[in-house]
Design an enzyme around this catalytic site. Structure first.
Site, PDB file in Angstrom:
ATOM      1  CB  ALA A   1      80.981  80.271  19.134  1.00  0.00           C
ATOM      2  CB  CYS A   2      86.654  80.303  19.943  1.00  0.00           C
ATOM      3  SG  CYS A   2      87.037  81.909  20.660  1.00  0.00           S
TER       4      CYS A   2
END
Length: 251
Positions: free
Chosen positions: A135-136
């Protein structure tokens, strides 16, 4: 890595300034995971009045339909079914949804709380060897101060040209939704990206954006108004989006 603060009254103002800062002060860096190079810095966008007009930048990939679909993905999880199919490992909505009730309970319990945090990063999954899609977006924190709900979000990595505006817009919509649930006004929005970058393939796009920003006689030339303009367009797109999602579900 250079560090910048981009501050604006509206989201487009802060976003546009961040693009200029990245272009002028970003540093060239290798990006071996994607076999390319990038222009990179650390960036904090501070938006004083997230719901103030003009709310929509002209300088992002997509249009009113894409923005409306992304808003629905973030707030309502309209594509979460792709997880069960094995096509996606997760969505931001899926990771956030079960934590929203805690945020509401906590801020109702104590309006001055510093505990209203949503963790998006799943360290076991995102740190697993061979995982190519960590996940960013890492976490969100919400504060009620002076009768307003303030949001502060952290991205480990954020693509300035292709993702940032839509990310921020949708998260501000989430902030607005929570504020309504809590019966408070919307406060400031802070968007932090430890790696704020543009990939080599988009250098020309970034140059074009920055040239338009620096040569515009009126900054509002680079914006659309949401109320009375894009709200109607995004509303009209909803039936088409719903039809497309239903078709995808049945495919």
């Amino acid at each position: 890595m250079n560090e910048f603060l981009s501050r604006g009254r509206t989201l487009p103002e802060a976003y546009h300034q961040s693009l200029v800062l990245l272009r002028r002060g970003g540093e060239a860096a290798p990006c071996p995971d994607y076999h390319t190079t990038q222009l990179e810095c650390s960036m904090t966008l501070f938006v004083e009045e997230p719901l103030s007009e003009p709310r929509i930048s002209k300088l992002f990939i997509g249009g009113f339909r894409e923005l409306e679909q992304y808003r629905q993905e973030m707030l309502y999880g309209i594509l979460d079914f792709e997880i069960a199919r094995g096509n996606w490992e997760y969505t931001y909505h899926q990771r956030m949804a079960e934590q929203i009730p805690f945020i509401l309970r906590e801020l109702r319990r104590n309006a001055e709380s510093r505990r209203a945090v949503i963790d998006v990063r799943d360290w076991k999954h995102d740190s697993a060897e061979g995982n190519e899609n960590p996940a960013c977006l890492q976490h969100l924190q919400f504060f009620i101060r002076d009768g307003k709900l303030h949001a502060k979000v952290l991205f480990r990595s954020n693509d300035a040209c292709e993702a940032t505006f839509m990310n921020a817009y949708a998260l501000i919509c989430l902030q607005e939704s929570l504020a309504k649930e809590l019966g408070v006004a919307v406060g400031s929005y802070t968007h932090r990206a430890n790696s704020y970058h543009c990939y080599k393939k988009d250098f020309g796009l970034l140059d074009g954006y920055v040239n338009r920003i620096e040569t515009a006689e009126d900054p509002d030339e680079l914006c659309y108004f949401y109320e009375g303009d894009w709200d109607e367009l995004m509303s009209l797109a909803r039936s088409d989006i719903a039809e497309a999602v239903e078709k995808l579900k049945n495919s």
